[in-house]
Motif scaffolding. Structure first.
Motif, PDB file in Angstrom:
ATOM      1  N   ALA A  95      59.896 -29.645 -57.614  1.00 24.32           N
ATOM      2  CA  ALA A  95      61.326 -29.856 -57.837  1.00 24.32           C
ATOM      3  C   ALA A  95      61.740 -29.352 -59.214  1.00 24.32           C
ATOM      4  N   ASP A  96      60.929 -29.635 -60.228  1.00 22.67           N
ATOM      5  CA  ASP A  96      61.244 -29.174 -61.579  1.00 22.67           C
ATOM      6  C   ASP A  96      61.204 -27.655 -61.665  1.00 22.67           C
ATOM      7  N   ASP A  97      60.244 -27.035 -60.989  1.00 24.58           N
ATOM      8  CA  ASP A  97      60.179 -25.569 -60.998  1.00 24.58           C
ATOM      9  C   ASP A  97      61.417 -24.965 -60.329  1.00 24.58           C
ATOM     10  N   LEU A  98      61.904 -25.582 -59.255  1.00 24.17           N
ATOM     11  CA  LEU A  98      63.140 -25.110 -58.620  1.00 24.17           C
ATOM     12  C   LEU A  98      64.323 -25.250 -59.565  1.00 24.17           C
ATOM     13  N   PHE A  99      64.315 -26.301 -60.357  1.00 22.70           N
ATOM     14  CA  PHE A  99      65.409 -26.544 -61.294  1.00 22.70           C
ATOM     15  C   PHE A  99      65.423 -25.495 -62.409  1.00 22.70           C
ATOM     16  N   TYR A 100      64.277 -25.263 -63.035  1.00 26.02           N
ATOM     17  CA  TYR A 100      64.230 -24.361 -64.191  1.00 26.02           C
ATOM     18  C   TYR A 100      64.139 -22.896 -63.787  1.00 26.02           C
ATOM     19  N   ARG A 101      63.441 -22.599 -62.697  1.00 20.53           N
ATOM     20  CA  ARG A 101      63.290 -21.234 -62.160  1.00 20.53           C
ATOM     21  C   ARG A 101      62.561 -20.285 -63.099  1.00 20.53           C
ATOM     22  N   LYS A 102      62.038 -20.790 -64.178  1.00 21.65           N
ATOM     23  CA  LYS A 102      61.254 -19.987 -65.112  1.00 21.65           C
ATOM     24  C   LYS A 102      60.399 -20.931 -65.954  1.00 21.65           C
ATOM     25  N   PRO A 103      59.362 -20.412 -66.595  1.00 21.43           N
ATOM     26  CA  PRO A 103      58.500 -21.305 -67.363  1.00 21.43           C
ATOM     27  C   PRO A 103      59.200 -21.845 -68.606  1.00 21.43           C
ATOM     28  N   LEU A 104      58.917 -23.103 -68.921  1.00 19.16           N
ATOM     29  CA  LEU A 104      59.399 -23.663 -70.172  1.00 19.16           C
ATOM     30  C   LEU A 104      58.570 -23.101 -71.322  1.00 19.16           C
TER      31      LEU A 104
END
Length: 364
Positions: free
Chosen positions: A337-346
């Motif tokens: 879910a977090d990866d879908l939210f950010y769509r790129k690496p932190l």
């Protein structure tokens, strides 16, 4: 308006409904109420220390993996034509987790989710999904693979509604991709139209902070506009309108309303039952999923889609702690879910991102 807790709520909420309904998926109603009491199943049936998810949540995670895999391979959010291909690749990777067979000519694993031992277990996978994914060429809305309208298409597309923003992707394209993702395996119009509608409902709830009813009405408008010549549209709209109408009748018993909408084995009934439960208990996540799973139909799928909708509406904080504790793969679901939210690496997490979506070696 993007809120990470709604992303988490949507996917974890779907898993909660799935895990609550999975133990009674094939039970008759008299069996459910005889075994669990007059309210039916209201707590997890713990097995091996956890509340197990079914193929519904598994495939939802692989849908998300496909979206993120496309992006990591340089595909633009404005070019949706490639996304069904990547989602299909990840569905074939999911197939490996269910059958453990030597696929020979099929591509090497592309989804990092295959590296998670808990996902490598068959969980009552749908026959249509299994048989369709063995085909050399997957289906599409224009070239259907079969005439199935089972719920195996609609129960897995929530990540599509989460992933795309309005400023990049028009609503009609989100609707199209929801339908295409389902049509990879389910070729009947009523196999993919409910999926197109659910993707739009999720999108409106997460990106526009609307009520469930507003999101449903917006989604109706979107699919009526995008699919003007579909034969089955009238049947879907009739069932959705019935779910809205029944939800507004306070004197109607929840189970009676579900009986009038169907059992959820086919996609339009799954969506209608989920809309009905989400509308009837819009501010009470627990009441909604309990209603959604306690019937003699496809309990895990109706529970999963209800959980997706209300999780997107209310956010993670609305899900009672008792449903978060012991939920299988909760951390992995939240990570996706977090990866879908950010769509790129932190910042500082680039190596992990590359291991997931470029090298498919995470965790490891």
């Amino acid at each position: 308006m993007k809120d990470i807790n709604r992303y988490r709520g949507c996917l974890i909420g779907g898993a909660v409904g799935d895990a609550l309904g999975y133990p009674v998926e094939f039970w008759l109603e008299e069996e459910i109420f005889s075994h669990y009491g007059k309210k039916g199943i209201t707590e997890y049936a713990i097995e091996n220390g956890g509340a197990l998810i079914s193929d519904d949540t598994q495939m939802t995670l692989f849908t998300a993996n496909g979206l993120l895999l496309a992006a990591a391979n340089g595909e633009s959010l404005t070019n949706l034509n490639v996304y069904p291909q990547y989602i299909g690749i990840c569905y074939r990777d999911w197939l490996k987790t269910q059958t453990f067979e030597d696929f020979g000519v099929l591509p090497q694993t592309a989804a990092w989710l295959n590296n998670i031992p808990a996902l490598n277990h068959p969980r009552a996978p749908g026959n249509t999904c299994i048989s369709a994914l063995f085909n050399p060429v997957l289906g599409s809305m224009d070239v259907p693979l079969n005439e199935s309208k089972g719920c195996g298409g609609v129960m897995r597309v929530a990540p599509i509604g989460l992933y795309f923003d309005d400023d990049v992707t028009p609503p009609e394209e989100i609707t199209w991709l929801g339908g295409e993702a389902a049509a990879l395996t389910h070729g009947h119009e009523l196999g993919y139209l409910p999926a197109a509608m659910l993707a739009q409902i999720i999108h409106r709830l997460v990106h526009h902070d609307t009520t469930v009813l507003e999101a449903v009405e917006d989604a109706k408008t979107a699919i009526l506009s995008f699919f003007p010549n579909t034969i089955a549209m009238q049947a879907l709209m009739k069932l959705v309108d019935l779910s809205i109408s029944y939800a507004s009748l306070p004197f109607m018993d929840s189970l009676d309303g579900i009986h009038m909408l169907g059992e959820g084995w086919v996609a339009e009934e799954t969506l209608a039952i989920a809309i009905y439960c989400a509308l009837r208990y819009e501010t009470d996540f627990e009441a909604a999923i309990i209603a959604a799973v306690n019937h003699g139909g496809d309990s895990d799928s109706t529970g999963a889609v209800t959980g997706n909708i209300l999780g997107a509406r209310l956010g993670l904080e609305a899900i009672p702690k008792k449903f978060l504790d012991h939920l299988e793969l909760r951390d992995t679901i939240q990570e996706i879910a977090d990866d879908l939210f950010y769509r790129k690496p932190l910042p500082g997490k680039e190596a992990i991102w590359d291991a997931k979506y470029l090298h498919h070696s995470y965790p490891g």
